[in-house]
Design an enzyme around this catalytic site. Structure first.
Site, PDB file in Angstrom:
ATOM      1  N   ASP A 137      -9.213  -0.235  -9.857  1.00 46.07           N
ATOM      2  CA  ASP A 137      -9.903  -0.721  -8.664  1.00 46.07           C
ATOM      3  C   ASP A 137     -11.073   0.207  -8.363  1.00 46.07           C
ATOM      4  O   ASP A 137     -12.201  -0.051  -8.754  1.00 46.07           O
ATOM      5  CB  ASP A 137      -8.943  -0.817  -7.482  1.00 46.07           C
ATOM      6  N   LYS A 142     -13.996  -7.034  -7.621  1.00 40.69           N
ATOM      7  CA  LYS A 142     -14.256  -7.361  -6.221  1.00 40.69           C
ATOM      8  C   LYS A 142     -15.735  -7.682  -6.072  1.00 40.69           C
ATOM      9  O   LYS A 142     -16.597  -6.900  -6.482  1.00 40.69           O
ATOM     10  CB  LYS A 142     -13.859  -6.203  -5.306  1.00 40.69           C
ATOM     11  N   ASP A 202      -0.351  -0.727  -4.632  1.00 44.99           N
ATOM     12  CA  ASP A 202      -1.697  -0.162  -4.640  1.00 44.99           C
ATOM     13  C   ASP A 202      -1.635   1.239  -4.037  1.00 44.99           C
ATOM     14  O   ASP A 202      -1.429   1.394  -2.836  1.00 44.99           O
ATOM     15  CB  ASP A 202      -2.650  -1.035  -3.834  1.00 44.99           C
ATOM     16  N   GLU A 230      -1.984  -0.687  -8.891  1.00 38.82           N
ATOM     17  CA  GLU A 230      -3.429  -0.504  -8.773  1.00 38.82           C
ATOM     18  C   GLU A 230      -3.773   0.952  -8.498  1.00 38.82           C
ATOM     19  O   GLU A 230      -3.137   1.599  -7.666  1.00 38.82           O
ATOM     20  CB  GLU A 230      -3.974  -1.348  -7.617  1.00 38.82           C
ATOM     21  N   LYS A 264       0.843  -1.187   0.000  1.00 42.59           N
ATOM     22  CA  LYS A 264       0.000   0.000   0.000  1.00 42.59           C
ATOM     23  C   LYS A 264       0.884   1.246   0.000  1.00 42.59           C
ATOM     24  O   LYS A 264       1.761   1.398   0.851  1.00 42.59           O
ATOM     25  CB  LYS A 264      -0.911   0.010   1.229  1.00 42.59           C
TER      26      LYS A 264
END
Length: 341
Positions: free
Chosen positions: A234, A256, A182, A209, A158
């Site tokens: 995303d 997702k 991400d 991402e 992250k």
């Protein structure tokens, strides 16, 4: 004809460590678990509501409570569930819809005494390597998290901070394994995104991402034309967007279940994305082995898996989803999604 017995409960999934992304931190996540029982079989579904999409456990419960008592009667195919839900004209709570379809599919496969992956005519229960997420923290703490998760072959890092390079450099001091990054919409200008990607392209990074905010779609189109690394949508992809437009700005879509609201629809979108030359990742929120098993069912036909939500929690109410030593995620031979409560 007997009716389904329908129950649900809110169950707080407790994270092993505080989980931080660019938008905030959390130590537990209250997901809602649905059960359907009939003819001696019980199917389970999970809703993981996310405030990013204006969903809460309370809204999920209200959605379940609005279902007619005979809602599940005479359903023969999962495709009928979405149509019936649309006919009720309820406010759209995607995670609740997902849990409903998930529970019925689990029940149906158990009633057939077959794993869902076999009923869906998929050749193997073994999917791609799943990444293991390292949440934002101090560089030293992120180093420690990497070392504690040494069994995983790919890490999802992250980012989206003012110290992203410092974080990656610190991680590279303790591992040379491939990384997926991400940014969670954290890079706000095109120049910033280019600078960060240019650096990351030298750091054995597989993909990035959501580098920029979802509302900066025109800038994302320019970034894709330039980027030396694959870019994955995303927050820019919830499930109803035109994939031909998404393809102009991204190389990969991250599907997702809690956003798209349906395994059946997700599988259709996966095939459409492939037909457009896009790659597909199956991702997750913070979820138990139940929802991650449902995600794994989709990942069996995808390119990437990011299905580690159950690995990040310390009180998983389900078991039976396996991550092999190779890092590949694997469903069991048990009926339904193959997990047990």
């Amino acid at each position: 004809m007997s009716h389904f017995k329908v129950d649900w409960e809110v169950f707080p999934l407790k994270l092993k460590e505080v989980f931080t992304i660019s938008r905030g931190s959390k130590s537990q996540v209250p997901n809602v678990f649905l059960s359907l029982t009939k003819d001696g079989f019980t199917g389970y579904g999970e809703a993981g509501p996310n405030t990013r999409y204006n969903e809460t456990p309370e809204k999920v419960e209200e959605y379940f409570d609005s279902l007619p008592g005979d809602f599940f009667d005479e359903i023969e195919h999962a495709e009928e569930i979405t149509e019936k839900l649309e006919g009720l004209n309820l406010s759209s709570i995607q995670s609740a819809k997902c849990a409903i379809e998930m529970a019925w599919l689990d029940w149906w496969a158990k009633s057939q005494d077959q794993p869902l992956w076999r009923l869906w005519r998929i050749d193997s229960p073994t999917g791609p390597v799943t990444s293991y997420t390292i949440g934002l923290d101090t560089p030293e703490r992120m180093q420690k998290k990497i070392q504690e998760a040494g069994q995983y072959p790919v890490y999802k890092i992250k980012l989206g901070t003012d110290r992203d390079r410092e974080i990656i450099q610190a991680i590279r001091e303790v591992t040379d394994k491939p990384l997926r990054v991400d940014a969670n919409e954290g890079w706000v200008t095109l120049d910033q995104a280019k600078r960060e990607i240019e650096f990351l392209a030298t750091q054995n990074v597989e993909l990035i991402e959501q580098p920029m905010p979802a509302d900066e779609f025109e800038l994302m189109k320019k970034l894709k034309q330039w980027s030396p690394l694959p870019l994955a949508a995303d927050e820019s992809f919830r499930g109803n967007e035109d994939l031909r437009e998404i393809e102009e700005a991204f190389h990969v879509i991250n599907i997702k279940l809690m956003k798209i609201g349906s395994l059946v629809k997700a599988r259709q979108v996966l095939k459409e994305a492939r037909s457009l030359g896009m790659e597909v990742m199956i991702g997750c929120m913070i979820e138990s082995s139940l929802a991650n098993a449902a995600g794994t069912l989709l990942a069996l036909e995808a390119d990437y898996a990011d299905l580690d939500g159950h690995l990040l929690i310390g009180n998983d109410p389900f078991s039976g989803l396996t991550v092999l030593e190779s890092g590949e995620i694997e469903l069991s031979e048990k009926p339904g999604f193959g997990v047990s409560k």
